[in-house]
Design a protein around this motif. Structure first.
Motif, PDB file in Angstrom:
ATOM      1  N   LEU A  18       4.847  -2.196  -9.377  1.00 19.39           N
ATOM      2  CA  LEU A  18       4.606  -1.554 -10.666  1.00 19.39           C
ATOM      3  C   LEU A  18       3.939  -0.192 -10.454  1.00 19.39           C
ATOM      4  N   LEU A  24      10.276  -1.225 -11.466  1.00 19.56           N
ATOM      5  CA  LEU A  24       9.742  -1.912 -12.645  1.00 19.56           C
ATOM      6  C   LEU A  24      10.403  -3.276 -12.792  1.00 19.56           C
ATOM      7  N   TRP A  25      11.731  -3.326 -12.638  1.00 20.13           N
ATOM      8  CA  TRP A  25      12.444  -4.602 -12.710  1.00 20.13           C
ATOM      9  C   TRP A  25      11.946  -5.552 -11.621  1.00 20.13           C
ATOM     10  N   GLY A  57       4.145  -7.753  -7.273  1.00 18.77           N
ATOM     11  CA  GLY A  57       4.112  -7.414  -8.693  1.00 18.77           C
ATOM     12  C   GLY A  57       3.374  -6.106  -8.911  1.00 18.77           C
ATOM     13  N   ALA A  95       9.019  -5.555 -10.139  1.00 22.47           N
ATOM     14  CA  ALA A  95       7.652  -5.973 -10.470  1.00 22.47           C
ATOM     15  C   ALA A  95       7.669  -7.092 -11.508  1.00 22.47           C
ATOM     16  N   ILE A  96       8.497  -6.932 -12.527  1.00 25.06           N
ATOM     17  CA  ILE A  96       8.598  -7.964 -13.572  1.00 25.06           C
ATOM     18  C   ILE A  96       9.166  -9.248 -12.985  1.00 25.06           C
ATOM     19  N   TYR A  97      10.234  -9.129 -12.212  1.00 29.83           N
ATOM     20  CA  TYR A  97      10.874 -10.303 -11.610  1.00 29.83           C
ATOM     21  C   TYR A  97       9.900 -11.048 -10.698  1.00 29.83           C
ATOM     22  N   CYS A  98       9.209 -10.310  -9.855  1.00 33.81           N
ATOM     23  CA  CYS A  98       8.279 -10.958  -8.923  1.00 33.81           C
ATOM     24  C   CYS A  98       7.073 -11.563  -9.634  1.00 33.81           C
ATOM     25  N   THR A  99       6.696 -10.985 -10.759  1.00 34.94           N
ATOM     26  CA  THR A  99       5.558 -11.499 -11.522  1.00 34.94           C
ATOM     27  C   THR A  99       5.925 -12.763 -12.296  1.00 34.94           C
ATOM     28  N   PHE A 100       7.109 -12.772 -12.902  1.00 38.31           N
ATOM     29  CA  PHE A 100       7.463 -13.881 -13.779  1.00 38.31           C
ATOM     30  C   PHE A 100       8.414 -14.904 -13.162  1.00 38.31           C
TER      31      PHE A 100
END
Length: 123
Positions: free
Chosen positions: A54, A15-16, A50, A18-23
């Motif tokens: 996720l 989850l971390w 991302g 996915a968030i890091y790669c997305t934002f």
């Protein structure tokens, strides 16, 4: 219960990621030495780094529901990580020597796989 906790820890890690790669896609892609070229490259990075990460996080949390048992969730975890380790190991032979950041990813993948295999053996 130990299996669920292990899968939850892995889910939180993904989850971390996915968030890091997305934002923070620029920094994330630099760490893995991946060039995102044009809109197609940006889209592909978002979907795979991302979205897929996720999806893995969600999948690893399914034993907390009645949709998937603990052992089935662990099997899915081990299969995914075994494939990652196999492909990563092949990449070392095909493209090595690889940068230290890639080596660190490989170590993390091995640790996750070994942990999952140990749980399969113990549980």
């Amino acid at each position: 219960m130990l299996i669920r906790l292990y899968l939850t820890a892995a889910a939180l890690l993904y989850l971390w990621l996915a968030i890091y790669c997305t934002f923070a896609p620029q920094r994330a892609s630099e760490i893995v030495h991946l060039e995102r070229q044009g809109p197609g490259g940006y889209s592909e990075f978002l979907v795979i780094y991302g979205g897929l990460e996720l999806a893995m996080a969600i999948l690893f949390l399914l034993p907390w529901t009645n949709l998937l048992g603990d052992r089935q969730g662990l099997w899915i975890f081990v299969i995914i990580h075994a494939v990652l380790v196999i492909f990563r190991t092949v990449s070392f032979f095909m493209f090595g020597p690889l940068p230290s950041s890639t080596q660190q990813l490989a170590i993390g993948e091995w640790v996750l796989l070994i942990g999952g295999l140990l749980l399969m053996w113990l549980a």
